[in-house]
Design a protein around this motif. Structure first.
Motif, PDB file in Angstrom:
ATOM      1  N   PHE A 410       0.854  -1.179   0.000  1.00  0.00           N
ATOM      2  CA  PHE A 410       0.000   0.000   0.000  1.00  0.00           C
ATOM      3  C   PHE A 410       0.893   1.233   0.000  1.00  0.00           C
ATOM      4  CE2 PHE A 410      -2.532  -3.366   1.818  1.00  0.00           C
ATOM      5  CZ  PHE A 410      -3.804  -3.161   1.293  1.00  0.00           C
ATOM      6  N   VAL A 411       0.558   2.216  -0.832  1.00  0.00           N
ATOM      7  CA  VAL A 411       1.367   3.431  -0.958  1.00  0.00           C
ATOM      8  C   VAL A 411       0.500   4.642  -0.628  1.00  0.00           C
ATOM      9  CG1 VAL A 411       2.740   4.868  -2.493  1.00  0.00           C
ATOM     10  CG2 VAL A 411       2.804   2.370  -2.733  1.00  0.00           C
ATOM     11  N   LYS A 412       1.058   5.518   0.197  1.00  0.00           N
ATOM     12  CA  LYS A 412       0.419   6.809   0.481  1.00  0.00           C
ATOM     13  C   LYS A 412       1.502   7.860   0.609  1.00  0.00           C
ATOM     14  CE  LYS A 412      -2.776   9.297   3.498  1.00  0.00           C
ATOM     15  NZ  LYS A 412      -3.698   9.212   4.659  1.00  0.00           N
ATOM     16  N   TYR A 416       5.300   3.619   2.171  1.00  0.00           N
ATOM     17  CA  TYR A 416       4.584   2.422   1.736  1.00  0.00           C
ATOM     18  C   TYR A 416       4.575   1.393   2.844  1.00  0.00           C
ATOM     19  CZ  TYR A 416       8.996  -0.118   0.935  1.00  0.00           C
ATOM     20  OH  TYR A 416      10.218  -0.740   1.099  1.00  0.00           O
ATOM     21  N   TRP A 417       3.559   0.539   2.841  1.00  0.00           N
ATOM     22  CA  TRP A 417       3.359  -0.514   3.826  1.00  0.00           C
ATOM     23  C   TRP A 417       3.370  -1.861   3.103  1.00  0.00           C
ATOM     24  CZ3 TRP A 417       1.496   4.227   3.908  1.00  0.00           C
ATOM     25  CH2 TRP A 417       1.392   4.935   5.108  1.00  0.00           C
ATOM     26  N   ARG A 423      -1.759  -8.865   8.141  1.00  0.00           N
ATOM     27  CA  ARG A 423      -1.115  -7.907   9.045  1.00  0.00           C
ATOM     28  C   ARG A 423       0.006  -7.190   8.308  1.00  0.00           C
ATOM     29  NH1 ARG A 423       3.791  -9.699  10.825  1.00  0.00           N
ATOM     30  NH2 ARG A 423       4.261 -11.912  10.500  1.00  0.00           N
ATOM     31  N   ILE A 424       0.392  -6.047   8.872  1.00  0.00           N
ATOM     32  CA  ILE A 424       1.516  -5.292   8.314  1.00  0.00           C
ATOM     33  C   ILE A 424       2.816  -5.947   8.772  1.00  0.00           C
ATOM     34  CG2 ILE A 424       2.676  -3.057   8.301  1.00  0.00           C
ATOM     35  CD1 ILE A 424      -0.013  -1.769   8.854  1.00  0.00           C
ATOM     36  N   PRO A 429       5.647   1.451   8.180  1.00  0.00           N
ATOM     37  CA  PRO A 429       5.935   1.889   6.808  1.00  0.00           C
ATOM     38  C   PRO A 429       7.394   2.275   6.598  1.00  0.00           C
ATOM     39  CG  PRO A 429       4.917   3.670   8.006  1.00  0.00           C
ATOM     40  CD  PRO A 429       4.900   2.487   8.935  1.00  0.00           C
ATOM     41  N   ARG A 430       7.783   2.346   5.309  1.00  0.00           N
ATOM     42  CA  ARG A 430       9.119   2.762   4.903  1.00  0.00           C
ATOM     43  C   ARG A 430       9.025   3.850   3.836  1.00  0.00           C
ATOM     44  NH1 ARG A 430      12.521  -2.980   4.362  1.00  0.00           N
ATOM     45  NH2 ARG A 430      12.312  -3.601   6.571  1.00  0.00           N
TER      46      ARG A 430
END
Length: 580
Positions: A410-412, A416-417, A423-424, A429-430
């Motif tokens: 997932f990118v925001k 990104y996650w 689960r994450i 995130p990085r």
């Protein structure tokens, strides 16, 4: 004998007769009679006792429509007719004073137009080729236009009067199809829009006895689109039952009388619903030329997209604003764009992201919510992202399954996650800059059929090389519009705009894009999405050149190029025809 005893005995006898009649009608027979208008539909909330006379009347009406001896008894011959494939439109015929005196039946609505009806095929069959679908449907329309002063013209873009779709099961109109057999298709009368739907579970065929003949079924359905109900003349096209492939298929006198009662008789030849090449040897007085206009979809001018995904059935969908596009091997598929809320669970665009997992589930994300689909079928939603994807923020930019490890990302913004096993993963995130070669902002991403991951930013896209963890060589980034959407490139669009402006100004009248084209090949290009220049073998083993975009738009532009020669202060226009 006591009167009360006698009355009870009569009641028992009547009830027994009624039950005998009901026993002769199976539940399938009863449902059939309800479905096609012979019995009142059940409201689903209460049981109702049906009288013997009502049942007998319903069976009699069906037998009359079917051209059978009218007995009111459910015999084997009647059951055989009920088992035939047929049209899905109700046979409602009325009784008593409402019973029709003519053999044919009119629904009571018709098109107010008396010249031209436009139609669009928004979803094609996958059983036969697009060219065959277009040709057979036009033939079906032409069958009617031969006897009435109406013509039927297919449109790729712009407003259409009739929409045609090949669909299965529940398809959004509360009249689901039932799989192969029984109901083949249905169409709406003019006051309800005239749209026609064909059951894609059927084996549609062309000019052979096997399967279901598309031309014959389409001609019947388009009769409904014109305002005709079912006829009780067995030989009529508008009889409700499919009678098998007929090599000499034509309208019955009953059909002609019916449609001419609505629209009148044909008074002049029809030149609008068949193919004509306006620059061949036709006399100028025979055909009325139209000013050429090359339509360029708005997404070709601004190809910044919101999301893209490839669903379980192998279809690629691209989302932009309130609309979405289905893509085929040539770019934008026929009948698109469509509003997202029409087909994607009433979701109003724009959306944030679309994600399809290897197990076939597709997820649409918007704000703090998500929806789950299988292809275009809504499974559930909306739900809070926190319920199904714990730890993932709302208002994401994109989501994709990376081909490098099969995990979901997932990118925001600039983060990104990585998500796996509900689960994450630890340490996320990085920073997005870890992905070498990508721009700062990603609008959309997905894994295509070749197993590679594509990233879209503004109006360009990048193909990622998992081995070197960087974007691929070979000319990336590339423009999204010509490579994915089949659009003209930017220089062609500028030239086409100049051409259209010149035509408006000087009134040049060479019709390159006749609205009744039976093929999309004249105004769309073959696209090669992911290969470098030079000859190569694509994933489907077809060989073609990646160095040149074979644009039929370009060909048509060359066919319309105007050479200006100034002689005695006057413009002379010479069309230059370039053939490939």
């Amino acid at each position: 004998m006591d009167v009360s005893v006698l009355l009870n005995w009569v009641k028992v006898c009547c009830l027994g007769l009624m039950l005998c009649l009901r026993d002769s009608l199976s539940m399938e027979n009863m449902e059939y009679l309800r479905k096609y208008g012979y019995l009142a539909p059940s409201d689903g909330r209460s049981g109702n006792l049906i009288s013997e006379e009502y049942l007998k009347q319903a069976v009699s009406q069906f037998q009359r429509i079917a051209g059978l001896p009218v007995t009111g008894i459910m015999n084997n011959e009647t059951r055989k007719i009920m088992a035939l494939p047929r049209c899905g439109v109700s046979d409602t015929v009325g009784t008593g004073n409402r019973a029709r005196r003519k053999r044919y039946a009119l629904h009571g609505s018709s098109w107010q137009k008396r010249d031209r009806i436009y139609y669009r095929i928004s979803e094609y069959s996958r059983k036969i080729s697009k060219d065959d679908v277009q040709r057979e449907l036009q033939r079906a329309f032409d069958l009617w236009s031969e006897v009435i002063p109406l013509s039927f013209v297919r449109r790729e873009y712009g407003r259409a009067d009739i929409e045609i779709r090949f669909v299965t099961g529940n398809h959004g109109d509360n009249t689901p199809f039932d799989g192969s057999g029984q109901t083949l298709a249905h169409a709406y009368f003019p006051q309800y829009g005239g749209d026609a739907h064909f059951d894609e579970d059927e084996k549609w065929t062309v000019n052979i006895a096997d399967g279901v003949n598309l031309y014959q079924v389409a001609a019947h359905e388009f009769g409904h689109s014109l305002g005709l109900a079912h006829s009780d003349v067995r030989s009529a096209l508008m009889a409700p039952f499919y009678r098998g492939y007929d090599q000499d298929f034509k309208l019955d006198r009953d059909d002609i009388l019916a449609v001419q009662e609505l629209y009148g008789t044909k008074t002049k030849p029809d030149y609008t619903s068949r193919r004509y090449n306006y620059w061949t040897t036709h006399k100028p007085s025979t055909l009325k030329p139209h000013k050429p206009f090359v339509h360029i979809p708005s997404i070709c001018r601004n190809a910044t997209i919101d999301a893209i995904t490839r669903t379980d059935n192998g279809i690629t969908y691209m989302f932009q604003g309130e609309y979405y596009y289905r893509l085929d091997e040539q770019g934008i598929d026929t009948g698109y764009p469509r509003a997202i809320q029409w087909d994607w669970g009433s979701i109003e665009g724009p959306i944030d992201a679309a994600l399809t997992w290897p197990n076939g589930w597709t997820f649409i994300f918007k704000g703090s919510h998500y929806w789950k689909f299988h292809n275009l079928q809504l499974i559930y939603g909306p739900k809070n992202i926190s319920e199904g994807f714990d730890g993932i923020p709302g208002d994401i930019d994109t989501a994709f399954v990376w081909s490098g490890n099969g995990k979901t990302y997932f990118v925001k913004g600039n983060k990104y996650w990585r998500y796996h096993g509900n689960r994450i993963d630890y340490g996320y995130p990085r920073e997005l800059k870890i992905w070498r070669g990508l721009p700062e902002r990603i609008n959309a991403a997905f894994q295509w059929k070749n197993g590679k991951t594509y990233f879209f930013s503004e109006d360009q896209y990048y193909r990622y090389n998992d081995l070197i963890f960087n974007i691929d060589t070979g000319g990336y980034p590339r423009d999204t519009a010509p490579w994915w959407l089949g659009c003209p490139d930017k220089s062609q669009i500028i030239a086409l705009d100049r051409q259209n402006a010149m035509q408006d100004k000087y009134g040049v009248k060479y019709d390159t894009f006749s609205s009744d084209r039976h093929s999309r090949h004249n105004d769309e290009q073959w696209i090669t999405v992911d290969e470098p220049s030079g000859f190569h073998v694509n994933n489907d083993n077809s060989v073609h050149s990646g160095a040149v975009i074979h644009s039929h738009v370009q060909t048509s532009l060359q066919a319309l190029c105007i050479s200006f020669f100034i002689t005695n202060s006057m413009f002379l226009y010479y069309p230059v025809f370039t053939l490939h």
